[in-house]
Every structure is written in C-alpha cells, then in structure tokens.
Design an enzyme around this catalytic site. Structure first.
Site: not given
Ligand code: NDP
Ligand code: GDP
Length: 323
Positions: A59, A84, A125, A127, A149
């Site tokens: 990206l 992420s 998100s 967030e 983020y």
């Molecule tokens: P992950 O962190 O598991 O996956 C992120 C992906 O992005 C990985 O494949 C990573 O590759 C890739 N990536 C990171 N930087 C780059 C870059 N510069 N160029 C190309 N690829 C890149 O995230 P999730 O699967 O949990 O989430 C998917 C999306 O949804 C994200 O955008 C996240 O912010 C968003 N989101 C997720 C939520 C959740 O609860 N899971 C909630 C709301 C939004 P690599 O493996 O090489 O690191």
């Molecule tokens: P987020 O909602 O994308 O920030 O997802 P996370 O799973 O990282 O965090 C969810 C919530 O858990 C946030 O309010 C954090 O502050 C809280 N939290 C408390 N303890 C921890 C910890 O040890 N790790 C993470 N990741 N979150 C924590």
C-alpha cells in the site's frame, strides 16, 4: 457465466484469510496481494494457497498497485490491508497514517486510472467513533477518533466516500466493530486472553498481564463480517454500513468467561500492568447494525459466549497439537 475475480489486500491477515475462503466458495478467482518479508508469513492462508494467485505489492507503493490492477483486472477489490493495531499507532503514527490512511487513496487512484468500473470495499472501523457521541453508533454518528489508528481510518473512510462522489465509483465503506477468531493477531485482547487461559490451564504460563479491563467492545465472529463485506459489493448502489452485533461487554467479562471455560478463577491470574494502558482509550463501543440487516439481510450469527468458547477451545487444541 464468467468467473468473477477479486483482489484482496491484506490477505495474510485474519479477515483476508476468511474472505479468501468465502470468495473461493462463491466461485471467485482470488488474487491476494502480499508484501515482501524476510520470512514467509502465510500461516492463515496455507490451507488454500494452491487455490490463490498471490502477487507482490504494498500500500506504500502506488506503482505496484497500478501494475497489479493492469495485470489481473479484478472485478472487485477488498482493501483490508492496514497497520491495524491501535497501540502500535502511537509508536508509529506516521507509518500508520501512510498505510492505513493514505494507502486507501493509493488503491482508489489505481482503480480510477486502470478501471473505474471495479467495485471497492474499504475496511473502516468502529475506532472512528472513539469517544462516542451517541450509543449505539450508526452510520450517521459523528466520528471522534482516539488514536492515530482511528484518525487514519477516518481519513480512509472519507476518501472512499469522496471518490465515490467525485468519480462515481462503486466504493463502499464497511464500518466494522471488533471481530475476532482463532486467527486474530496475538496482540489483540481477545486472542491474548484466550491463549493465556489455555496456557495457564496447561501449566505453560502463570499469569496474564492486561491494561484497561473496564473498556467495552461489541465483539463478533470474523467469518460473519467478511460475508457482510461481500454483500456490500453485491448491492445495486454503493453505500456505507455498520457491521456489529449490537451487544457490548467489558474486557473483564471476556476474561471471566475465558477462564470459566478452563475451570479457573481469573482473579487469581490477572495482573493489571500500566504497559498495556493506552494514552487515550475508547471506553465503549456498541454498534447498531439495523441498516445492514434491513438493506442486505446481514446479521451476526455467533454470540459473544460462543465466540469466547470457540477461541479458548482453539487455543487448547493448538497447545495439544504442539505437545
Ligand atoms: P490484520 O492485522 O490481521 O491484517 C492486516 C493485513 O494488512 C495483513 O495481511 C498485513 O500483511 C497487511 N498489510 C499491512 N501493511 C501493509 C502494507 N503496507 N501493504 C500491504 N499490506 C499490508 O487485520 P484484520 O484482518 O483483523 O483486519 C482487516 C482490516 O479490517 C484492517 O484494515 C483493519 O484495520 C480493519 N478492521 C478490523 C477490525 C477487526 O476487529 N478485526 C475491526 C474494524 C476494522 P502482513 O501479514 O505482511 O503483515
Ligand atoms: P481495539 O478495540 O482495536 O483497540 O482492540 P484490542 O483488542 O487491541 O483492545 C480492546 C480493548 O481492550 C481496548 O480498550 C484495550 O485498552 C483493552 N485492553 C486491556 N488490556 C489489553 C491488552 O493487554 N492488550 C490489548 N490489545 N488490549 C487491552
């Protein structure tokens, strides 16, 4: 019927792997963009790798995106790639802005230049709601992000809306609340807790260090959410949708249930550690998924209790497999 082709950025991530499985099941040809790393990190897609076309891109690199679109001509793009993890966004705010924010513009521009008929999904998100202005949050709730983020995701959301309106692109923003699974990154709280409960049960660890356990999240199961992403791109008109369960729970409750699953009292193992507290946290998130339900028929199918249990069970199985 011609086979549909989808490009997934972030295919090596949690959602990317589930979405790839889902789209293969729908008969799609799936192109996955992966970035170069010194070691292979395909664990989440290993089991389907022979059915995917993996292409190299980033990206951060506009040309790589244009090249991929020219060469593979997808009908749909799912932009899931991002830095992420909220906590990391304070230590790498500029990088997070570049990838999670500006990266969206790079994909949209590539699409506009190569083929403006491609349908586009942006992984927005909850967030973005941050210090929430109302409860529950809908597509119309004003944003108030609380981390670099969250700020970057607000940019990604609005540039998606803006390109839709400026260039008449079929671009959708899915405002997803937290969704988890056994494939969730280890640093996120649900995976961290599920893993620790299983490892403490098996005598591999002694304690679990956490930050703010009073914060509340609307946690769902990731496979439900990737289905919703696909549904958005099958509608007649591009639009933005909240995907959520509509229920919220504290981190403390997640911990309690996870330890219950292994027959332990969490209070004997959990230690609060300032290292995991954030400079600014999001106290409560709870989404209203009514629009997604009414317009697309989407619903989260997995309860919070089931989610906790399936995550802990998966960790126990993984430890078993390691024995
Ligand atoms: P992950 O962190 O598991 O996956 C992120 C992906 O992005 C990985 O494949 C990573 O590759 C890739 N990536 C990171 N930087 C780059 C870059 N510069 N160029 C190309 N690829 C890149 O995230 P999730 O699967 O949990 O989430 C998917 C999306 O949804 C994200 O955008 C996240 O912010 C968003 N989101 C997720 C939520 C959740 O609860 N899971 C909630 C709301 C939004 P690599 O493996 O090489 O690191
Ligand atoms: P987020 O909602 O994308 O920030 O997802 P996370 O799973 O990282 O965090 C969810 C919530 O858990 C946030 O309010 C954090 O502050 C809280 N939290 C408390 N303890 C921890 C910890 O040890 N790790 C993470 N990741 N979150 C924590």
């Amino acid at each position: 019927m011609t086979v549909k082709r989808a490009l997934i950025t972030g295919i090596t991530g949690q959602d990317g792997s589930y979405l790839a499985e889902f789209l293969l099941g729908q008969g799609y040809e799936v192109i996955g963009m992966v970035r170069r790393s010194s070691t292979i990190n395909f664990e989440r897609i290993e089991h389907i790798q022979d059915q995917l076309t993996l292409v190299s891109g980033d990206l951060m690199d506009q040309i790589s995106l244009i090249d991929i679109l020219e060469k593979h001509r997808p009908n749909e793009i799912y932009n899931l790639a991002a830095q992420s993890f909220v906590q990391t966004s304070w230590s790498q705010p500029v990088f997070t802005g570049e990838v999670t924010g500006l990266g969206v513009t790079r994909v949209l521009d590539a699409m506009r230049i190569v083929d403006p008929d491609i349908r586009f999904y942006q992984a927005s998100s909850s967030e973005m709601f941050g210090k929430v202005r109302e409860v529950p949050q809908t597509e119309l709730t004003p944003f108030y992000p609380r981390s670099p983020y969250g700020v970057a995701k607000v940019y990604g959301h609005w540039i998606t809306v803006n390109y839709r309106e400026s260039y008449n692109l079929f671009a959708c923003s899915g405002i997803c609340f937290n969704h988890e699974s056994p494939r969730r990154g280890h640093e996120f709280v649900t995976r961290k807790v599920a893993r620790a409960a299983a490892r403490i049960k098996r005598g591999l660890e002694k304690e679990l260090r956490l930050g703010n356990i009073d914060s509340q999240r609307d946690w769902g199961y990731a496979p439900d959410y990737v289905r919703g992403m696909w549904m958005m791109l099958q509608q007649d008109q591009p639009d933005d949708y909240v995907l959520a369960t509509g229920r919220t729970h504290t981190v403390r409750r997640f911990v309690e249930l996870a330890f219950d699953c292994v027959g332990l009292d969490y209070q004997q193992y959990v230690k609060l550690d300032p290292a995991f507290m954030r400079p600014a946290d999001v106290d409560i998130l709870v989404g209203d998924p009514s629009k997604a339900r009414q317009k697309m028929g989407w619903e989260a199918s997995t309860s919070f209790e089931t989610l906790v249990e399936l995550m802990v069970r998966a960790e126990l199985e993984m430890i078993g497999a390691e024995d």
